[in-house]
Design an enzyme around this catalytic site. Structure first.
Site, PDB file in Angstrom:
ATOM      1  CB  CYS A   2      -1.107   0.156   1.229  1.00 55.86           C
ATOM      2  SG  CYS A   2      -2.300  -1.175   0.995  1.00 55.86           S
ATOM      3  NE  ARG A  27       4.671   1.588   0.283  1.00 56.40           N
ATOM      4  CZ  ARG A  27       5.291   1.587   1.377  1.00 56.40           C
ATOM      5  NH1 ARG A  27       6.225   2.377   1.240  1.00 56.40           N
ATOM      6  NH2 ARG A  27       4.923   1.263   2.239  1.00 56.40           N
ATOM      7  CG  ASN A 101       0.297   0.156   4.618  1.00 53.35           C
ATOM      8  OD1 ASN A 101       0.080  -0.890   4.677  1.00 53.35           O
ATOM      9  ND2 ASN A 101       1.459   0.837   4.397  1.00 53.35           N
ATOM     10  N   GLY A 102      -1.983  -1.391   6.126  1.00 51.04           N
ATOM     11  CA  GLY A 102      -1.998  -2.307   7.290  1.00 51.04           C
ATOM     12  C   GLY A 102      -3.211  -3.240   7.659  1.00 51.04           C
ATOM     13  CD  GLU A 484      14.806 -20.618  -0.754  1.00 46.93           C
ATOM     14  OE1 GLU A 484      14.473 -21.529  -1.343  1.00 46.93           O
ATOM     15  OE2 GLU A 484      14.524 -19.458  -0.910  1.00 46.93           O
ATOM     16  CE  LYS A 488      15.465 -16.964  -2.710  1.00 46.23           C
ATOM     17  NZ  LYS A 488      15.049 -18.129  -3.302  1.00 46.23           N
ATOM     18  CG  HIS A 507      23.932 -42.880   1.771  1.00 42.79           C
ATOM     19  ND1 HIS A 507      24.311 -44.429   2.314  1.00 42.79           N
ATOM     20  CD2 HIS A 507      23.168 -42.597   2.938  1.00 42.79           C
ATOM     21  CE1 HIS A 507      23.974 -44.522   3.603  1.00 42.79           C
ATOM     22  NE2 HIS A 507      23.344 -43.590   4.080  1.00 42.79           N
TER      23      HIS A 507
END
Ligand code: G6P
Length: 614
Positions: A2, A27, A101-102, A484, A488, A507
């Site tokens: 927002c 935003r 906003n929120g 992850e 990245k 292994h």
């Protein structure tokens, strides 16, 4: 998440507000709107979609000249991105307008109270309660700032609010709690904005507001108080960005910005999830407790980073609910003839809500009569629309192609789901659930610490910039963190990187280890003795073969130090929550390495944010 603009001065407010909203586009948003003081009412326009849609509305239906106005770009949270849910929201007589906003956590209670008092609601937003509360307050007193303070005292949650009132012309009032709002100081004009980008074209003189403050701007004055009307301290500063940096709010990359937003993304995803009696409540859980009690199998489906969030979640969901949980790549799911029926809960995790592999998988699951719950960051997107239930993550828009805050907020949402199922099935007591929620509330501070200590990782990236291969090891929930971390690095730095379960090392992967090979190792908290000891042996095994060991380990655990070339300290957290802090340095490392290699961090080659093909 927002964008907000407020203006009072000598220029045409519409031009300033629309210009500010364009600067705040970075935003992310899915609807827009403006409100201008015009005689004894607010003239307004709002529209779903991008600013161009609002431009078209304004072309067809010009707003009157005005020097006082507010504007908003909305990223949908409560209610889909429609015209009706777009801001500003107004009272029935169009006297006052609010942009927000929120998340107003207690909006359901307030809405019930206002409906009982005869207020009619036109939207599904949490915001609309605020304008009706203000309207009621203005029946008692005329002073807008005083009325706003009274309203703020009734609100729980996180909010930036900006108000205009036709009967208080030449005034705009803002308020903030746990959500950003800055003031721009001009000559014979003043501004409010979600950040300075909103007014950077007009002034570089800004004032930072503190928590729980209300600001009143007129063309010539700025007055700041707390929620009780006491004068408040503020900090003035001069913005030193150029206008081009404004598009990313001053950050060089969206990804850097999104990594730094993670404490807030996690905190916002946890906001408003407990009712007054301390029970978990999930807004769009359209499945009843009876239906949830019938669930005897969970299958999590997702792609890429979201699938690793699912792998983390499996440990927690099985542990808390005792329901078997499988995790499957969405692109594989429907082609293997999975065994699913009415008592299977298929959980689809998708930041964008548009990933075609995941969408096709949920369509298949529903054809097979499974119940589908999605975990999604994009309100109104296709996957939640086609699901039986939704848990929205409140991470705000994620623009960088590779996911960061999306991942952490997905893990949190999965945990909320696990606890909710445990509550519905009665396999965990209320106090056990609240104590885990309390621990989750501590996590943003831990994430913030990892961000603050990011320089250690950035220096490490500079040291290892010429390496072409990296390995990542983890056990238990540290295993998906290793996956992850490796993903990245592949995505951003285009180097060979692989994540393994540490127990699998012997292994096969150990054959890859040679002198100087950088290996990140995520060490489980000591509370899990066996896990910690086993990984200690793994570190020794690779170190003996010449690996350069970079060890992520909790504070106070010195047992690994003799075998570590680099020690990255993690805050002490329960084992199941460790991925939320341990992933952060791996994101920062990948981001920095990519930058040092001269790559486009936000748009890595060959990748797309929303993969809408199978
Ligand atoms: C793309 C992105 C990844 C993301 C994956 C799943 O491949 O590059 O960063 O993890 O899609 O996206 P979703 O929106 O479904 O979470």
């Amino acid at each position: 998440m927002c964008g907000i603009v407020g203006y009072v001065g000598h220029r045409q407010a519409l031009d300033v507000v629309m210009g500010g909203l364009r600067r705040l586009e970075y935003r992310g948003y899915d609807s827009t709107g403006v409100g201008l003081v015009d005689g004894d009412r607010i003239a307004w326009a709002k529209k779903a979609g991008k600013l161009a849609n609002l431009d078209a509305v304004l072309e067809g239906n010009a707003l009157p000249a005005s020097t006082t106005g507010i504007g908003h770009t909305r990223w949908a949270t409560h209610g889909a991105p429609t015209d009706a849910n777009a801001h500003p929201h107004l009272d029935a007589a169009d006297r006052v307008a609010v942009v927000h906003n929120g998340i107003i956590e207690n909006f359901m209670v307030l809405r019930a109270e206002l409906e009982a008092a005869g207020y009619e609601f036109l939207s599904e937003t949490d915001t609309e309660v605020v304008v009706h509360l203000l309207h009621r307050e203005l029946q008692q007193q005329d002073d807008l700032s005083e009325a706003v303070r009274a309203v703020c005292r009734r609100l729980e949650g996180a909010f930036t609010l900006v108000f205009a009132d036709a009967l208080n012309p030449g005034v705009v009032v803002g308020a903030r709690r746990n959500s950003p709002l800055v003031v721009g100081r001009g000559e014979g004009e003043n501004f409010l904005g979600s950040d300075v980008a909103a007014f950077i074209d007009y002034t570089a003189e800004a004032i930072e507001l503190g928590q729980d403050q209300v600001v009143t701007i007129t063309a010539d004055a700025i007055d700041v108080t707390d929620f009780h009307g006491n004068p408040a301290e503020t900090t003035a500063y001069t913005v030193d960005w150029d206008v081009t940096a404004a598009e990313k709010g001053g950050y060089e990359w969206f990804m850097t910005k999104e990594i730094e937003e993670q404490p807030k993304a996690v905190a916002d995803t946890l906001l408003g999830r407990l009712d007054q009696d301390g029970h978990l409540q999930l807004d769009e859980m359209r499945l009843t407790d009876d239906e949830l009690r019938e669930i005897d199998k969970i299958i999590v489906i997702a792609c890429g980073t979201a699938s690793y969030a699912g792998l983390v979640a499996k440990y927690a969901i099985e542990h808390w609910t005792r329901i078997p949980c499988e995790v499957e790549l969405a692109s594989e799911f429907r082609y293997r003839d999975p065994i699913i029926d009415r008592s299977t809960l298929v959980v689809a995790i998708s930041q964008s809500g548009e990933t075609m592999d995941t969408l096709m998988a949920i369509r298949y699951a529903r054809q097979q009569r499974a119940r589908v719950l999605s975990i999604c960051n994009t309100n109104g997107s296709t996957i939640p629309r086609e699901s039986d239930a939704v848990i929205y993550t409140h991470a705000g828009p994620e623009v960088a192609v590779a996911s960061t805050k999306g991942f952490l907020s997905q893990v949190v949402a999965c945990y909320l789901l696990g606890l909710y199922l445990a509550q519905a099935k009665g396999v965990k007591y209320g106090d056990e659930i609240s104590s885990i929620i309390d621990e989750l509330h501590q996590v943003p501070a831990g994430i913030q610490r990892m961000i603050d200590e990011g320089d250690q990782v950035r220096k490490l990236a500079a040291e290892l910039v010429d390496r072409r291969s990296f390995l990542f090891l983890g056990r238990h929930v540290g295993f998906p963190v290793a996956l992850e971390g490796a993903l990245k690095l592949k995505e951003l730095a285009y180097v060979h990187a692989e994540g393994f379960a540490a127990g699998e090392l012997k292994h096969g992967p150990i054959a890859l280890v040679e002198k100087g090979l950088p290996m990140f190792v995520v060490v489980p908290p000591r509370a899990r003795d066996q896990l910690q000891e086993k990984i200690l042996s793994n570190i020794q095994e690779v170190r003996a073969r010449g690996a350069y060991t970079i060890v992520l380990v909790e504070d106070g655990d010195d047992s690994v130090v003799p075998f570590a070339d680099v020690v990255i300290r993690l805050p002490k957290v329960p084992t199941l929550l460790q991925p939320l802090v341990a992933t952060v340095p791996l994101q920062i490392f990948a981001c920095e390495l990519a930058e040092l290699l001269g790559h486009d961090v936000d748009q890595p080659r060959n990748l797309a944010k929303s993969v809408t093909v199978e």
